[in-house]
Write a protein that holds these residues in place. Structure first.
Motif, short mmCIF file in Angstrom:
data_model
loop_
_atom_site.label_atom_id
_atom_site.label_comp_id
_atom_site.label_asym_id
_atom_site.label_seq_id
_atom_site.Cartn_x
_atom_site.Cartn_y
_atom_site.Cartn_z
N ALA A 72 -8.31 11.65 4.47
CA ALA A 72 -7.08 12.29 4.01
C ALA A 72 -6.13 11.27 3.38
CB ALA A 72 -6.39 13.00 5.16
N ALA A 73 -5.58 11.63 2.22
CA ALA A 73 -4.63 10.76 1.53
C ALA A 73 -4.16 11.46 0.26
CB ALA A 73 -5.26 9.42 1.17
N ILE A 74 -3.04 11.00 -0.29
CA ILE A 74 -2.78 11.26 -1.71
C ILE A 74 -3.85 10.48 -2.44
CG2 ILE A 74 -1.17 10.90 -3.61
CD1 ILE A 74 1.10 11.14 -1.52
N PRO A 75 -4.76 11.15 -3.22
CA PRO A 75 -6.03 10.54 -3.60
C PRO A 75 -6.05 9.64 -4.82
CG PRO A 75 -5.98 12.81 -4.31
CD PRO A 75 -4.69 12.58 -3.56
N ALA A 76 -4.91 9.45 -5.49
CA ALA A 76 -4.95 8.62 -6.71
C ALA A 76 -3.54 8.21 -7.08
CB ALA A 76 -5.60 9.39 -7.86
N PRO A 77 -3.40 7.15 -7.89
CA PRO A 77 -2.07 6.77 -8.38
C PRO A 77 -1.49 7.86 -9.27
CG PRO A 77 -3.69 5.03 -8.77
CD PRO A 77 -4.46 6.24 -8.37
N GLY A 78 -0.18 7.97 -9.28
CA GLY A 78 0.51 8.83 -10.22
C GLY A 78 0.64 10.28 -9.81
N LEU A 79 0.05 10.69 -8.69
CA LEU A 79 0.16 12.07 -8.25
C LEU A 79 1.46 12.34 -7.49
CD1 LEU A 79 -3.49 12.70 -7.00
CD2 LEU A 79 -2.49 13.20 -9.24
N ALA A 80 2.10 11.27 -7.06
CA ALA A 80 3.39 11.35 -6.36
C ALA A 80 4.15 10.07 -6.69
CB ALA A 80 3.18 11.48 -4.85
N PRO A 81 5.46 10.06 -6.50
CA PRO A 81 6.19 8.80 -6.69
C PRO A 81 5.60 7.68 -5.85
CG PRO A 81 7.73 10.64 -6.46
CD PRO A 81 6.36 11.18 -6.15
N ASP A 82 5.69 6.47 -6.34
CA ASP A 82 5.06 5.33 -5.66
C ASP A 82 5.47 5.22 -4.20
OD1 ASP A 82 3.72 4.67 -7.98
OD2 ASP A 82 5.17 3.14 -8.59
N ALA A 83 6.77 5.36 -3.94
CA ALA A 83 7.24 5.22 -2.56
C ALA A 83 6.66 6.31 -1.66
CB ALA A 83 8.77 5.26 -2.52
N ALA A 84 6.50 7.52 -2.21
CA ALA A 84 5.92 8.62 -1.44
C ALA A 84 4.45 8.37 -1.16
CB ALA A 84 6.11 9.94 -2.19
N THR A 85 3.73 7.83 -2.14
CA THR A 85 2.33 7.49 -1.94
C THR A 85 2.18 6.44 -0.86
OG1 THR A 85 1.75 8.03 -4.23
CG2 THR A 85 0.27 6.54 -3.05
N PHE A 86 3.02 5.40 -0.93
CA PHE A 86 2.95 4.34 0.08
C PHE A 86 3.25 4.90 1.47
CE2 PHE A 86 4.34 0.89 2.72
CZ PHE A 86 3.56 -0.18 2.34
N GLU A 87 4.33 5.64 1.59
CA GLU A 87 4.74 6.15 2.90
C GLU A 87 3.68 7.08 3.49
OE1 GLU A 87 8.59 8.36 4.98
OE2 GLU A 87 8.30 8.49 2.83
N ASN A 88 3.20 8.01 2.68
CA ASN A 88 2.23 8.99 3.18
C ASN A 88 0.92 8.31 3.59
OD1 ASN A 88 1.38 12.11 3.16
ND2 ASN A 88 -0.30 10.92 2.33
N ASN A 89 0.34 7.55 2.68
CA ASN A 89 -1.00 7.02 2.92
C ASN A 89 -1.00 5.92 3.99
OD1 ASN A 89 -1.68 8.78 0.93
ND2 ASN A 89 -2.50 7.25 -0.49
N MET A 90 -0.01 5.04 3.95
CA MET A 90 0.02 3.96 4.93
C MET A 90 0.30 4.49 6.33
SD MET A 90 -0.48 0.64 4.55
CE MET A 90 -1.19 -0.02 6.04
N GLN A 91 1.25 5.41 6.43
CA GLN A 91 1.60 5.96 7.74
C GLN A 91 0.44 6.75 8.32
OE1 GLN A 91 4.90 5.59 9.44
NE2 GLN A 91 3.31 5.95 10.97
N ALA A 92 -0.21 7.56 7.49
CA ALA A 92 -1.33 8.36 7.98
C ALA A 92 -2.46 7.47 8.49
CB ALA A 92 -1.83 9.29 6.88
N THR A 93 -2.79 6.43 7.74
CA THR A 93 -3.91 5.57 8.16
C THR A 93 -3.57 4.79 9.41
OG1 THR A 93 -4.73 5.40 5.89
CG2 THR A 93 -5.44 3.71 7.43
N TYR A 94 -2.35 4.27 9.51
CA TYR A 94 -1.96 3.60 10.75
C TYR A 94 -2.08 4.55 11.93
CZ TYR A 94 0.66 1.50 14.50
OH TYR A 94 1.01 1.02 15.74
N ASN A 95 -1.57 5.77 11.76
CA ASN A 95 -1.61 6.74 12.85
C ASN A 95 -3.05 7.05 13.27
OD1 ASN A 95 1.17 6.86 12.82
ND2 ASN A 95 1.28 8.86 11.81
N VAL A 96 -3.93 7.23 12.31
CA VAL A 96 -5.32 7.53 12.62
C VAL A 96 -5.98 6.36 13.34
CG1 VAL A 96 -7.61 7.91 11.60
CG2 VAL A 96 -5.64 9.25 10.81
N PHE A 97 -5.82 5.15 12.81
CA PHE A 97 -6.43 3.98 13.43
C PHE A 97 -5.89 3.76 14.85
CE2 PHE A 97 -7.61 1.38 9.35
CZ PHE A 97 -8.45 2.41 8.97
N GLN A 98 -4.59 3.80 14.99
CA GLN A 98 -3.98 3.51 16.29
C GLN A 98 -4.27 4.61 17.30
OE1 GLN A 98 -2.96 0.88 17.41
NE2 GLN A 98 -1.25 1.06 18.85
N ALA A 99 -4.20 5.87 16.87
CA ALA A 99 -4.50 6.97 17.79
C ALA A 99 -5.96 6.92 18.24
CB ALA A 99 -4.18 8.31 17.13
#
Length: 290
Positions: A72-99
């Motif tokens: 799961a992720a925003i799947p490519a550059p340019g589909l959302a603002p850069d900050a939104a892509t960073f926040e969504n994808n980085m937070q989701a992956t940290y949560n999955v790995f840590q959980a």
């Protein structure tokens, strides 16, 4: 195994869920959207509490998982603002790995990306075919996140020597219906130079996930996952010579051999692509096999 697949409703995710289920695994799709039923659970991966809760168990559906496949992720550059892509994808992956770690899950396979190799190659690749041996060269926020996820995986597996995390650097995912467009790429060699004319059939992407679940060992490893050929009718050698004349070609290339090296995945995971756009005929209801 009991396997959680995040993003199982997505383009690659659907193929992964189908293959793992056919292989006999007990698969649950964790996503924001999907077909309601026993095998789908709606989860906001940006919410750590939801992620760790569903990994630990869910009422009468399951009591935990043996492995996690994180797509799961925003799947490519340019589909959302850069900050939104960073926040969504980085937070989701940290949560999955840590959980997963908190839940005692020791096997994680996740979608890294070909973009860490230097896409869109406005600067020539260091050599052709590209492989996993040179340092990451992220050129977008999306790619930067993928690089940081790999760095996070390296440290988490250092903290926990029993933890296995496999990062699959998927090329551009394609379904059979996408192949009708491929002949049009031949008109301009530069149209698809941005990823060295690579692609991955979603069914072969699912094979790579299955192989990684089977062969992943403690620690972190990254693998390029692409189809065995390019999207072009022209030879791979002629493409490299025309578009990247200054990039060293470090091996003799097959006629249509991928320039995204899959040698490591073949060697360590037993990955063996089975599908090619060259065998797809739009007048048939299904593509032929290699």
């Amino acid at each position: 195994m009991k396997v959680a697949v995040t993003g199982g409703s997505g383009k690659l995710g659907r193929s992964v869920v189908r293959r793992l289920s056919e292989e006999g695994h007990d698969v649950t799709n964790l996503d924001r959207d999907g077909e309601r039923g026993h095998r789908f659970t709606k989860v906001d991966l940006r919410n750590y509490g939801q992620v760790v809760d569903v990994f630990l168990g869910l009422e009468d559906r399951h009591s935990g998982f043996d492995a996690v496949v994180h797509l799961a992720a925003i799947p490519a550059p340019g589909l959302a603002p850069d900050a939104a892509t960073f926040e969504n994808n980085m937070q989701a992956t940290y949560n999955v790995f840590q959980a997963a770690r908190r839940a005692g899950i020791k096997k994680i396979v996740y979608a890294s990306s070909e973009t860490v190799l230097g896409l869109p190659f406005d600067v020539d690749p260091p050599y052709i075919p590209v492989d996993e041996e040179y340092p990451a060269r992220p050129e977008s926020t999306y790619s930067l996140v993928k690089h940081l996820e790999e760095q996070m995986a390296i440290q988490l597996t250092r903290w926990d020597p029993e933890l296995s995390i496999t990062g699959l650097r998927f090329s551009n995912v394609m379904d059979p219906e996408d192949y009708e467009e491929f002949p049009g790429f031949d008109a301009d060699a530069r149209q698809r130079k941005w990823n060295l004319w690579g692609y991955i059939d979603g069914r072969d992407g699912a094979q790579a996930v299955s192989r990684a679940l089977e062969h992943g060992t403690p620690g972190f490893e990254a693998f390029i996952i692409a189809s065995a050929d390019t999207v072009m009718s022209r030879s791979s050698a002629s493409l490299a010579a025309e578009v990247f004349p200054d990039a060293p070609v470090v091996k003799e290339l097959g006629e249509h051999e991928t320039l995204l090296s899959i040698d490591k995945a073949k060697r360590l995971l037993g990955y063996a692509p089975e599908h090619s756009w060259r065998n797809y005929h739009p007048l048939r209801t299904t593509p032929t096999e290699d």
